[in-house]
Write a protein that holds these residues in place. Structure first.
Motif, PDB file in Angstrom:
ATOM      1  N   ALA A 286     -11.349 -41.073 -18.240  1.00 33.47           N
ATOM      2  CA  ALA A 286     -10.443 -42.071 -19.065  1.00 33.47           C
ATOM      3  C   ALA A 286     -10.725 -41.968 -20.589  1.00 33.47           C
ATOM      4  CB  ALA A 286     -11.056 -43.398 -18.867  1.00 33.47           C
ATOM      5  N   MET A 287     -12.135 -41.635 -20.908  1.00 29.18           N
ATOM      6  CA  MET A 287     -12.356 -41.380 -22.386  1.00 29.18           C
ATOM      7  C   MET A 287     -11.883 -40.224 -22.972  1.00 29.18           C
ATOM      8  SD  MET A 287     -13.821 -44.339 -23.704  1.00 29.18           S
ATOM      9  CE  MET A 287     -12.651 -44.954 -22.429  1.00 29.18           C
ATOM     10  N   ARG A 288     -11.842 -39.111 -22.022  1.00 25.35           N
ATOM     11  CA  ARG A 288     -11.097 -37.850 -22.308  1.00 25.35           C
ATOM     12  C   ARG A 288      -9.890 -38.023 -22.728  1.00 25.35           C
ATOM     13  NH1 ARG A 288     -13.285 -32.962 -22.271  1.00 25.35           N
ATOM     14  NH2 ARG A 288     -15.227 -33.542 -21.035  1.00 25.35           N
ATOM     15  N   LEU A 289      -9.273 -38.643 -21.677  1.00 16.32           N
ATOM     16  CA  LEU A 289      -7.633 -38.853 -21.974  1.00 16.32           C
ATOM     17  C   LEU A 289      -7.420 -39.679 -23.323  1.00 16.32           C
ATOM     18  CD1 LEU A 289      -6.654 -40.316 -18.584  1.00 16.32           C
ATOM     19  CD2 LEU A 289      -5.817 -38.239 -19.425  1.00 16.32           C
ATOM     20  N   ALA A 290      -7.968 -40.608 -23.579  1.00 18.36           N
ATOM     21  CA  ALA A 290      -7.973 -41.294 -24.834  1.00 18.36           C
ATOM     22  C   ALA A 290      -8.220 -40.464 -26.017  1.00 18.36           C
ATOM     23  CB  ALA A 290      -8.638 -42.647 -24.937  1.00 18.36           C
ATOM     24  N   VAL A 291      -9.346 -39.788 -26.041  1.00 18.04           N
ATOM     25  CA  VAL A 291      -9.755 -38.960 -27.323  1.00 18.04           C
ATOM     26  C   VAL A 291      -8.991 -37.790 -27.615  1.00 18.04           C
ATOM     27  CG1 VAL A 291     -11.363 -37.380 -28.174  1.00 18.04           C
ATOM     28  CG2 VAL A 291     -12.191 -39.797 -27.212  1.00 18.04           C
ATOM     29  N   THR A 292      -8.213 -37.117 -26.362  1.00 15.70           N
ATOM     30  CA  THR A 292      -7.445 -36.004 -26.463  1.00 15.70           C
ATOM     31  C   THR A 292      -6.210 -36.379 -27.015  1.00 15.70           C
ATOM     32  OG1 THR A 292      -8.619 -34.753 -24.354  1.00 15.70           O
ATOM     33  CG2 THR A 292      -6.373 -34.192 -25.072  1.00 15.70           C
ATOM     34  N   HIS A 293      -5.675 -37.470 -26.563  1.00 11.74           N
ATOM     35  CA  HIS A 293      -4.469 -38.132 -27.242  1.00 11.74           C
ATOM     36  C   HIS A 293      -4.367 -38.446 -28.363  1.00 11.74           C
ATOM     37  CE1 HIS A 293      -0.927 -40.584 -27.395  1.00 11.74           C
ATOM     38  NE2 HIS A 293      -1.646 -41.923 -27.855  1.00 11.74           N
ATOM     39  N   LEU A 294      -5.550 -39.151 -29.153  1.00 14.43           N
ATOM     40  CA  LEU A 294      -5.634 -39.419 -30.522  1.00 14.43           C
ATOM     41  C   LEU A 294      -5.774 -38.109 -31.245  1.00 14.43           C
ATOM     42  CD1 LEU A 294      -7.748 -42.591 -29.954  1.00 14.43           C
ATOM     43  CD2 LEU A 294      -5.550 -42.422 -30.647  1.00 14.43           C
ATOM     44  N   ALA A 295      -6.620 -36.945 -30.728  1.00  8.16           N
ATOM     45  CA  ALA A 295      -6.905 -35.896 -31.486  1.00  8.16           C
ATOM     46  C   ALA A 295      -5.401 -35.154 -31.838  1.00  8.16           C
ATOM     47  CB  ALA A 295      -8.046 -34.929 -30.811  1.00  8.16           C
ATOM     48  N   ALA A 296      -4.866 -35.241 -30.510  1.00  5.56           N
ATOM     49  CA  ALA A 296      -3.394 -34.619 -30.788  1.00  5.56           C
ATOM     50  C   ALA A 296      -2.570 -35.073 -31.765  1.00  5.56           C
ATOM     51  CB  ALA A 296      -2.917 -34.555 -29.261  1.00  5.56           C
ATOM     52  N   LEU A 297      -2.605 -36.490 -31.980  1.00  7.77           N
ATOM     53  CA  LEU A 297      -2.014 -37.019 -33.026  1.00  7.77           C
ATOM     54  C   LEU A 297      -2.447 -36.807 -34.533  1.00  7.77           C
ATOM     55  CD1 LEU A 297      -1.529 -40.486 -31.165  1.00  7.77           C
ATOM     56  CD2 LEU A 297       0.361 -38.812 -31.613  1.00  7.77           C
ATOM     57  N   GLY A 298      -3.651 -36.113 -34.550  1.00  8.02           N
ATOM     58  CA  GLY A 298      -4.436 -35.907 -35.836  1.00  8.02           C
ATOM     59  C   GLY A 298      -5.227 -36.629 -36.212  1.00  8.02           C
ATOM     60  N   HIS A 299      -5.981 -37.531 -35.590  1.00  2.00           N
ATOM     61  CA  HIS A 299      -7.081 -38.447 -35.833  1.00  2.00           C
ATOM     62  C   HIS A 299      -8.148 -37.700 -35.564  1.00  2.00           C
ATOM     63  CE1 HIS A 299      -4.931 -42.033 -36.229  1.00  2.00           C
ATOM     64  NE2 HIS A 299      -3.897 -41.707 -34.900  1.00  2.00           N
ATOM     65  N   THR A 300      -9.153 -37.523 -36.695  1.00  3.79           N
ATOM     66  CA  THR A 300     -10.319 -36.914 -36.663  1.00  3.79           C
ATOM     67  C   THR A 300     -11.555 -37.729 -36.766  1.00  3.79           C
ATOM     68  OG1 THR A 300     -10.251 -36.922 -39.155  1.00  3.79           O
ATOM     69  CG2 THR A 300      -9.351 -34.784 -37.909  1.00  3.79           C
ATOM     70  N   ARG A 301     -11.424 -39.021 -37.004  1.00  2.20           N
ATOM     71  CA  ARG A 301     -12.276 -40.156 -36.988  1.00  2.20           C
ATOM     72  C   ARG A 301     -12.128 -41.097 -35.912  1.00  2.20           C
ATOM     73  NH1 ARG A 301     -16.824 -39.923 -39.446  1.00  2.20           N
ATOM     74  NH2 ARG A 301     -18.183 -41.659 -40.039  1.00  2.20           N
ATOM     75  N   ILE A 302     -12.384 -41.008 -34.983  1.00  2.00           N
ATOM     76  CA  ILE A 302     -12.053 -41.906 -33.625  1.00  2.00           C
ATOM     77  C   ILE A 302     -13.283 -42.752 -33.322  1.00  2.00           C
ATOM     78  CG2 ILE A 302     -11.214 -42.074 -31.526  1.00  2.00           C
ATOM     79  CD1 ILE A 302     -10.177 -39.118 -31.748  1.00  2.00           C
ATOM     80  N   GLY A 303     -13.269 -43.979 -33.242  1.00  2.78           N
ATOM     81  CA  GLY A 303     -14.363 -44.758 -32.657  1.00  2.78           C
ATOM     82  C   GLY A 303     -14.031 -45.298 -31.470  1.00  2.78           C
ATOM     83  N   LEU A 304     -15.537 -45.850 -30.939  1.00  4.23           N
ATOM     84  CA  LEU A 304     -15.417 -46.307 -29.395  1.00  4.23           C
ATOM     85  C   LEU A 304     -16.031 -47.823 -29.388  1.00  4.23           C
ATOM     86  CD1 LEU A 304     -15.096 -46.150 -26.333  1.00  4.23           C
ATOM     87  CD2 LEU A 304     -17.344 -45.079 -26.226  1.00  4.23           C
ATOM     88  N   ALA A 305     -15.232 -48.638 -29.040  1.00  2.00           N
ATOM     89  CA  ALA A 305     -15.866 -50.071 -28.875  1.00  2.00           C
ATOM     90  C   ALA A 305     -16.141 -50.494 -27.408  1.00  2.00           C
ATOM     91  CB  ALA A 305     -14.832 -50.936 -29.494  1.00  2.00           C
ATOM     92  N   VAL A 306     -17.164 -50.698 -27.040  1.00  2.19           N
ATOM     93  CA  VAL A 306     -17.748 -50.960 -25.730  1.00  2.19           C
ATOM     94  C   VAL A 306     -18.754 -52.086 -25.609  1.00  2.19           C
ATOM     95  CG1 VAL A 306     -17.380 -48.198 -24.566  1.00  2.19           C
ATOM     96  CG2 VAL A 306     -19.509 -49.077 -25.927  1.00  2.19           C
ATOM     97  N   GLY A 307     -18.806 -52.267 -24.356  1.00  2.00           N
ATOM     98  CA  GLY A 307     -19.907 -53.619 -23.802  1.00  2.00           C
ATOM     99  C   GLY A 307     -21.295 -53.112 -24.107  1.00  2.00           C
TER     100      GLY A 307
END
Length: 340
Positions: A166-187
């Protein structure tokens, strides 16, 4: 009544006279035809006459966390429907803050003679919890299945989404959009799904953006699985310069959007947000939320199948059944901000 007879007859593919004979308990109707008529009643939402109602094969307990997060009622509905179709009566027991604990709810269900129990996001997901409680339950002869969480100490069927994927799908999507600083909010970090999401996140950040695990973990914020938790975590991630945030639940993602707006940022022009679950109604938020769809229907049905195999004495392998999530792209993600 005539209209209802016509509806039932059309659904079952028989005559109205045949429907009438079945409803009135008259002889001369083949067993298969009788079942077709009763199935038509169920499909159309009509109650079966009392004498024709299926006797319950037994009670099955379903223990869930609070129901404020829409994903838990959605999962409970799938499990309840699946149990009912198999002739069992589901009994929903919900943990609420200040209410009954998982152990108290388990004891209550066992005292009522349930045929088995399905635990959703229970103590089995907490790495600090004592797993002996589940072995004691097995010693009492009560079959059970565990959803969302895993412990090698417990010999039972586990049903989980693939949190790392799931995280790989999310990060790959955002990186493909050009984001280089991606954060993760978890429990909180003590929960197995959280640890797996962090593993998936750090691996994907290394693969997609070349960050080391230490650099990626610096962009992880732990909070509560609530709107307020997502807001607090995202406020910290915005301060750390993130232009995109992946959240561990849709509720947290709604909090992330609120945090962005309070900071004067536009979603998705200034910051992108990805949720997790694809809860009911989440497609209708503003903006509609890009999220990782948890395979709720498949997971709920698998949990019921595994439990019924346990009850029937032909248990499935005591291992984890992992289900692949799916990225659903909507309006809360867009191209990263242009370099300044």
């Amino acid at each position: 009544m005539t209209a209802r007879l016509a509806d039932i007859a059309a659904q079952a593919g028989v005559s109205e006279a045949t429907v009438s004979r079945v409803l009135n308990g008259k002889p001369g109707v083949a067993a298969g035809t009788r079942e077709s008529v009763l199935a038509a009643l169920d499909v159309l939402g009509y109650e079966r006459p009392v004498r024709l109602r299926r006797r319950s094969a037994g009670l099955v307990g379903l223990i869930t966390p609070e129901l404020e997060n829409p994903i838990f009622p959605a999962l409970a509905q799938v499990i309840g429907q699946s149990l009912t179709r198999q002739g069992y009566t589901p009994v929903l027991a919900t943990q609420t803050p200040g209410g009954s604990t998982e152990d108290e709810l388990t004891e209550m269900l066992v005292d009522r003679g349930v045929s088995g129990i399905i635990f959703v996001s229970g103590l089995h997901a907490d790495t600090t919890a004592d797993m002996d409680r589940y072995e004691q339950l097995r010693a009492q002869g009560v079959p059970y299945v565990l959803v969302d969480g895993f412990s090698p100490k417990v010999q039972a069927p586990f049903i989980s989404p693939d949190d790392r994927a799931a995280m790989r799908l999310a990060v790959t999507h955002l990186a493909a959009l050009g984001h280089t600083r991606i954060g993760l909010a978890v429990g909180p970090k003590r929960f197995v799904p959280v640890l797996r999401k962090i593993e998936g996140f750090t691996a994907a950040m290394e693969d997609s953006l070349g960050l080391t695990p230490v650099e990626a973990e610096a962009l992880v914020q732990h909070s509560l699985y609530t709107l307020e938790g997502g807001q607090a975590a995202t406020t910290a991630l915005i301060a750390a310069g993130c232009t995109a945030v992946v959240c561990a639940s849709d509720m947290m993602a709604l909090g992330a959007i609120r945090a962005a707006r309070q900071a004067g940022l536009d979603v998705p022009k200034d910051i992108s947000v990805v949720g997790f679950d694809d809860s009911p109604l989440i497609a209708f938020t503003d903006p509609p939320l890009t999220t990782i769809r948890k395979p709720v229907t498949a997971m709920g049905q698998a949990a019921v199948r595994a439990l019924l195999e346990e009850i029937g004495g032909t248990p499935a392998p005591h291992s984890e059944f992992v289900f692949m999530p799916e990225l659903v792209v909507r309006g809360s993600t867009a191209s990263g901000p242009a370099p300044k």
